[in-house]
Design an enzyme around this catalytic site. Structure first.
Site, PDB file in Angstrom:
ATOM      1  N   GLU A  19       0.811  -1.216   0.000  1.00  0.00           N
ATOM      2  CA  GLU A  19       0.000   0.000   0.000  1.00  0.00           C
ATOM      3  C   GLU A  19       0.848   1.272   0.000  1.00  0.00           C
ATOM      4  O   GLU A  19       1.963   1.299   0.515  1.00  0.00           O
ATOM      5  CB  GLU A  19      -0.915  -0.003   1.228  1.00  0.00           C
ATOM      6  CG  GLU A  19      -1.888  -1.163   1.193  1.00  0.00           C
ATOM      7  CD  GLU A  19      -2.851  -1.192   2.377  1.00  0.00           C
ATOM      8  OE1 GLU A  19      -4.010  -1.535   2.159  1.00  0.00           O
ATOM      9  OE2 GLU A  19      -2.446  -0.886   3.498  1.00  0.00           O
ATOM     10  N   CYS A  33       3.014   8.693   1.413  1.00  0.00           N
ATOM     11  CA  CYS A  33       3.582   7.726   2.351  1.00  0.00           C
ATOM     12  C   CYS A  33       3.858   6.450   1.560  1.00  0.00           C
ATOM     13  O   CYS A  33       2.940   5.867   0.981  1.00  0.00           O
ATOM     14  CB  CYS A  33       2.565   7.490   3.466  1.00  0.00           C
ATOM     15  SG  CYS A  33       2.981   6.146   4.556  1.00  0.00           S
ATOM     16  N   CYS A  77       6.643  -6.935   6.972  1.00  0.00           N
ATOM     17  CA  CYS A  77       7.701  -6.340   7.801  1.00  0.00           C
ATOM     18  C   CYS A  77       8.221  -7.385   8.779  1.00  0.00           C
ATOM     19  O   CYS A  77       7.465  -8.214   9.270  1.00  0.00           O
ATOM     20  CB  CYS A  77       7.132  -5.144   8.565  1.00  0.00           C
ATOM     21  SG  CYS A  77       8.378  -4.258   9.506  1.00  0.00           S
ATOM     22  N   CYS A 109       6.088  -5.199  15.330  1.00  0.00           N
ATOM     23  CA  CYS A 109       5.565  -4.378  16.426  1.00  0.00           C
ATOM     24  C   CYS A 109       4.178  -4.901  16.847  1.00  0.00           C
ATOM     25  O   CYS A 109       3.358  -5.230  15.993  1.00  0.00           O
ATOM     26  CB  CYS A 109       5.455  -2.919  15.998  1.00  0.00           C
ATOM     27  SG  CYS A 109       7.035  -2.228  15.505  1.00  0.00           S
ATOM     28  N   CYS A 158       0.925  -3.199  15.489  1.00  0.00           N
ATOM     29  CA  CYS A 158       0.896  -2.899  14.059  1.00  0.00           C
ATOM     30  C   CYS A 158       0.186  -3.963  13.239  1.00  0.00           C
ATOM     31  O   CYS A 158       0.474  -5.151  13.358  1.00  0.00           O
ATOM     32  CB  CYS A 158       2.336  -2.745  13.562  1.00  0.00           C
ATOM     33  SG  CYS A 158       2.438  -2.603  11.783  1.00  0.00           S
ATOM     34  N   CYS A 216      -0.512   5.345  10.553  1.00  0.00           N
ATOM     35  CA  CYS A 216       0.725   4.600  10.784  1.00  0.00           C
ATOM     36  C   CYS A 216       0.468   3.260  11.468  1.00  0.00           C
ATOM     37  O   CYS A 216      -0.287   3.168  12.412  1.00  0.00           O
ATOM     38  CB  CYS A 216       1.641   5.452  11.658  1.00  0.00           C
ATOM     39  SG  CYS A 216       3.178   4.668  12.001  1.00  0.00           S
TER      40      CYS A 216
HETATM   41  S1  SF4 Z   1       5.095  -0.349  12.848  1.00  0.00           S
HETATM   42 FE1  SF4 Z   1       4.677  -2.165  11.572  1.00  0.00          FE
HETATM   43  S2  SF4 Z   1       5.578  -1.667   9.590  1.00  0.00           S
HETATM   44 FE2  SF4 Z   1       6.476  -0.261  11.103  1.00  0.00          FE
HETATM   45  S3  SF4 Z   1       8.336  -1.306  11.838  1.00  0.00           S
HETATM   46 FE3  SF4 Z   1       6.702  -1.901  13.229  1.00  0.00          FE
HETATM   47  S4  SF4 Z   1       5.941  -3.844  12.370  1.00  0.00           S
HETATM   48 FE4  SF4 Z   1       7.113  -2.833  10.758  1.00  0.00          FE
END
Ligand code: SF4
Length: 355
Positions: free
Chosen positions: A87, A113, A120, A124, A127, A344
């Site tokens: 995205e 963005c 990823c 996190c 996320c 985000c």
């Molecule tokens: S917020 Fe999501 S995309 Fe960003 S570094 Fe952490 S896991 Fe990766």
């Protein structure tokens, strides 16, 4: 997968394609006309286009879905040549200004963005992107193509100013070589001419990679997703904090070459009853005391299945006031595109069924 012409700097294309003046023409088609395929390139001879078609694609992305938010944010789901999706988001930062005669005194300002990976590795806990795991790095051309594609889709002329934030899917510094090349391609004067100061690399804090990016001296800004002031909570939120703890990040930021007129942005995702108290604000002031910093407080946006809650507005304001009263610049960022999950940490690779 064929390479894209957007994978190369102009200098590299001059090595690959002869004669040189054709590269200049092709460069114009790529970055000024936003050509999508070789057919679009009207002044390039047919035989040359056929030869190039055997080896390269022009734009490796296809728009497969578009969601428009009530605040003008547009979230794009983009398909890569191998069928993977990621995205990118078009953000309106400032409204157009008009004087009493109806003349435009200032054009609307936009940021894009962009994603740097499909998925990823950082994982996190807050996320949505992380939930899908890691699939692969994007090539430089796939990063560049996001900006070209979104500018084209929004009729945004090549010479209109735009800011790029590397804050989409993925950890940009985990794909440093391709990121650095994309930054260079964006900066090229005969291309999009987006200077380093208009590009912000947002990282979850890979301290050794911050040093490597700094050594490249690309003139970009950095933003650090700090989110916590003690390592225990930060490790809960960002597991790789074990390898790159808060002290190592702060030290790396101090070494990073920053334009003296600029500030380093620290993103602080505020989660109710986790890091929204004044004790945390006090620690944050101490932590950033030797850095020319700006703090962005971001509301955590709950999504289905999350264990975290959105903080109260009064706690956000009290946190902000504490920082300001202790000499830190601090804004509360209203997450743009919140109604379409474009804020985000909320981008993710969607499966077909979810579109
Ligand atoms: S917020 Fe999501 S995309 Fe960003 S570094 Fe952490 S896991 Fe990766």
């Amino acid at each position: 997968m064929k390479p894209s012409l957007l994978d190369y700097t102009q200098k590299e294309l001059i090595e690959l394609i002869k004669p040189k003046f054709r590269v200049k023409q092709i460069y114009g088609w790529l970055y000024h006309q936003y050509a999508e395929n070789f057919e679009d390139m009207k002044n390039i001879p047919k035989a040359m286009k056929e030869e190039l078609t055997q080896k390269y694609v022009v734009n490796p992305l296809k728009i497969v879905n578009k969601e428009v938010s009530s605040d003008g944010t547009i979230k794009y789901l983009l398909e890569l040549q191998d069928g993977k999706t990621m995205e990118a988001v078009w953000l309106k930062m400032k409204e157009q200004q008009v004087d009493c005669n109806g003349e435009i005194t200032q054009e609307a300002r936009y940021s894009i963005c962009v994603s740097t990976q499909v998925g990823c590795k950082v994982g996190c806990s807050f996320c949505l992107t992380a939930k899908g795991g890691f699939t692969r790095d994007l090539t430089a051309g796939e990063i560049v193509a996001q900006v070209v594609t979104l500018k084209r889709d929004n009729n945004h002329k090549h010479n209109r100013k735009i800011n790029i934030v590397y804050m989409g899917m993925g950890e940009p510094l985990d794909n440093l070589a391709n990121l650095a090349k994309a930054i260079e391609i964006f900066k090229e004067e005969e291309g999009l001419a987006i200077g380093g100061k208009r590009q912000t690399v947002s990282t979850s804090g890979l301290s050794n990679q911050i040093d490597k990016l700094g050594a490249m001296d690309l003139g970009v800004h950095i933003a650090i997703s700090l989110h916590a002031v003690d390592d225990e909570l930060r490790t809960e939120l960002i597991p790789m904090n074990k390898a790159h703890n808060i002290d190592s990040i702060i030290e790396a930021v101090k070494r990073f070459p920053i334009d003296t007129r600029k500030r380093v942005m620290f993103e602080y995702l505020v989660i109710k009853n986790k890091n929204d108290d004044l004790g945390s604000a006090k620690k944050l002031v101490k932590l950033l005391s030797d850095i020319k910093a700006k703090v962005n407080l971001i509301y955590f946006n709950p999504y289905p299945g999350t264990e975290y809650d959105r903080p109260e507005r009064k706690d956000m304001v009290a946190f902000q006031e504490y920082l300001i009263n202790h000499g830190l610049l601090c804004t509360i960022r209203d997450s743009k595109g919140i109604d379409i999950s474009a804020a985000c940490g909320q981008l993710k690779e969607k499966t077909e069924g979810e579109i």
